[in-house]
Structures are given as structure tokens and as C-alpha cells.
Write an enzyme that holds these catalytic residues in place. Sequence first.
Site, mmCIF file in Angstrom:
data_model
loop_
_atom_site.group_PDB
_atom_site.id
_atom_site.type_symbol
_atom_site.label_atom_id
_atom_site.label_comp_id
_atom_site.label_asym_id
_atom_site.label_seq_id
_atom_site.Cartn_x
_atom_site.Cartn_y
_atom_site.Cartn_z
ATOM 1 N N GLY A 157 15.938 32.281 -2.173
ATOM 2 C CA GLY A 157 15.809 33.728 -2.321
ATOM 3 C C GLY A 157 16.679 34.285 -3.429
ATOM 4 O O GLY A 157 17.671 33.656 -3.832
ATOM 5 N N ASN A 158 16.315 35.420 -3.951
ATOM 6 C CA ASN A 158 17.139 36.093 -4.961
ATOM 7 C C ASN A 158 16.743 37.552 -5.119
ATOM 8 O O ASN A 158 15.642 37.959 -4.729
ATOM 9 C CB ASN A 158 17.109 35.353 -6.312
ATOM 10 N N GLU B 108 15.490 31.660 -11.005
ATOM 11 C CA GLU B 108 14.271 32.384 -10.621
ATOM 12 C C GLU B 108 14.277 33.838 -11.093
ATOM 13 O O GLU B 108 13.281 34.536 -10.937
ATOM 14 C CB GLU B 108 14.058 32.301 -9.106
ATOM 15 N N HIS C 39 4.905 28.428 -2.346
ATOM 16 C CA HIS C 39 6.290 28.754 -2.674
ATOM 17 C C HIS C 39 6.865 29.840 -1.756
ATOM 18 O O HIS C 39 7.652 29.550 -0.856
ATOM 19 C CB HIS C 39 6.375 29.146 -4.159
ATOM 20 N N THR D 217 22.988 31.549 -8.516
ATOM 21 C CA THR D 217 22.289 30.352 -8.056
ATOM 22 C C THR D 217 23.192 29.573 -7.086
ATOM 23 O O THR D 217 24.422 29.722 -7.110
ATOM 24 C CB THR D 217 21.883 29.470 -9.262
ATOM 25 N N THR E 271 20.725 33.039 -11.057
ATOM 26 C CA THR E 271 19.621 32.230 -10.539
ATOM 27 C C THR E 271 18.567 31.989 -11.618
ATOM 28 O O THR E 271 18.285 32.875 -12.431
ATOM 29 C CB THR E 271 18.962 32.931 -9.327
HETATM 30 ZN ZN ZN Z 1 11.857 30.582 -4.215
#
Ligand code: ZN
Length: 363
Positions: free
Chosen positions: A119-120, A166, A248, A135, A164
Site C-alpha cells: 500500500g501507499n 509505486e 494486484h 518504501t 515507494t
Molecule cells: Zn500494490
Amino acid sequence: MRKKVFTAADLEAWIKSGKSVADLPKDAVLTPSAKDVIRDGVPGAPAAKAVAAAPAAAPAPVDPILPDYEYHWTPGKDPKTPAEIAAFFESPAIVAIKERMVDIGKRMWAREYTDGNGGNLTVRVGDNLVLCTPTLVSKGFMTLEQMCLVDLDGKQLAGKFKRTSECMTHLAIMKRQPKAKACCHAHPPHGTAFAVAGVQPPTCMIPEAEVFLGQIGLAQYQTPGSPENAEVVGNAAVDHMAVLMVNHGVITWGKDIEDAYWKMENVEAYCKTVWVASQLNGGNLLTITGGQAKELIALRKTLGMDDKRANWQECQLCDNSDFHPGTVCRVPDQTAPADAAKLDSEAEKIVQALTDQILSSLK
Ligand SMILES: [Zn+2]
């Protein structure tokens, strides 16, 4: 004393004469602009402070508070030098957002939307400035010191911890959709289950979901954090505030991080409810009608949320035949009879021709 309507000009004159709001007649009626003067004070007037500090004995009528966590930056005024960026990064307004990100991380973890370091979160705080989570840190146990600042290309500008990977997907959304001021990504089990099954959740089942989520989008699988993933998700998010990333998880966006996170809760609750409902009543789910859905989409617009379905036909709005055969729109298509009659007669001709062929081959 005679009842008096106070306009903004009246009130400014009143305050500049040295009187305070507390001195207003008890039955004074304030116009909306006069209430703004009470809230904002009178520029340059020493009495403006006195207004703020006026005794509570005579509470002035003010508009009720509507929570709003959106960060409003001034376009073209991003901090540029390392010193300016460092000061900005520690400024009270930014620290308040970092606190909210830490808090939302705890809420995501507590609800089992994230596991491990998954998660982010990101929050846009300038033309080219975005706060993001680090991260390799559990979202349930983040600290203020771990928050990062990046530009829209993902270059880290501040923060001791590495951002992160992402965040590139979040940035792709922000680049394509200026209304996306914050993004939330997690792996909530029910939403992720739909993503793994590659099933786009149906529409027209729950009014609140129509209003606050709109249609949930689906983006095909790409490696998390890759430019390809950023591309497909960024494109899907232009028209969808919530996107299921196949194999995902879920990503949502909003005007602030609270808003984006709420959409994550909405997606997870919605997917869970639809899944449970699918086990009941032989899987025959009821839907609201296209006409009713149209009303909800109009309501979305009044709340400032666009909807690509605004010009869709009523019957298209609730066509969930992909999700579940039999879960179809209740509204008969008004244009259908003529077309249907034409199709029927053509189908009849084909069936007749096939029947003739089969019969002749049997002879
Ligand atoms: Zn993810």
C-alpha cells in the site's frame, strides 16, 4: 432598539468605528457577506483582532463547518531552492498532511487493507510537488519522519526515507487528471479478489456507491511500479476515481487524502457486499433502474465529480450482463421495438435457411 440588517459594508464601518461584534444589537440580522467579514476580519482594521477575540457572551451566527482537507497551493509558486524546499517540507501545513497520511496508514492497516509493506499514499502539494509514503515500511506503523517529497516525475526532493516505487502510478494519475490531488493504493481482500478474477464490479446496486464512487474501472495487469503499469492505470483513472488493477489491488483518488481513502473503504465495502449478495437468492441481484441511476449521476455532478456516463442511455447505465448473466437493466430500451422487430425477422430468416439446409442434407 430597532431591528437592523447588517451588510458587509455596515459591519466594516461598525468595526472601524471601534465597536466589536459583541456590541451588535441582539436582534441584528447579518447578510452572508457580513458573516464573511466576521470570519475573515477587516483588513487593516485593528478591530479585526478584537473581533476574533470578542467575548463568547454574544456568539455571532456563522456558517456551520464543512470538513475540507484539500491543500490549496498557489500555481507558479512552488519552492525551488533546497533551502526553500526543506522549509516547505517542515512547514505546519505540510506537517499536518504528513500526520493525516500516518493516520490513514494506521486505518488501512487496521482494516486489513494492507499487509507487509504493501500500500501507499500520495498527496499533491504543488504544481510539481507530491508528498508520498516510504518504501519497505508497514503502513500501520509509519512516522512523520518517514514521509517523502517528490516531483511529478518521481525524483525525490526531501525526506530521509526512500519513496515507494509505486508512487509512479499515483503520479501518472495526477498528471492525467488534475482533480486527483491525492491517491490511495492498497490490497483490500474483496476489492483485490475482483481484480484477481478480472471482474469489473457491477453498477446500480447501491446508491451511495453510484454517487461517491461512480463506476469502478479495471486496468489490465502490468508489473507494479513499472512505466507500463503507470500508463494503463493512469489512463483508466481519468474516468474512474477507483480502479482495480488486475492481479494486484486497488487504487483510488480524491481531492484530498481523506477523500481518496474513503473511496478505498467504499470499494472494499461495495465488493464485499456484492460478493455476499451473489451467494443469495440464486445470484439474482436487484438493480436500481437506469432512470434512478441517472439521478444519482446528476447528484455526483452537484458534488463536483464528473462522470463519463452523464450522456449514456438510461439502459446502458445498469447493464451488468458482463458481471452476471440475468442481472440486466429493468428499463426497456425505448428505441428497441422497431430494431428488435427487424432483428427478429432477420433471425427468423437465418433460422429458416439453416433448417432448410439441415433438412436437405438429411434427405
Ligand atoms: Zn500494490
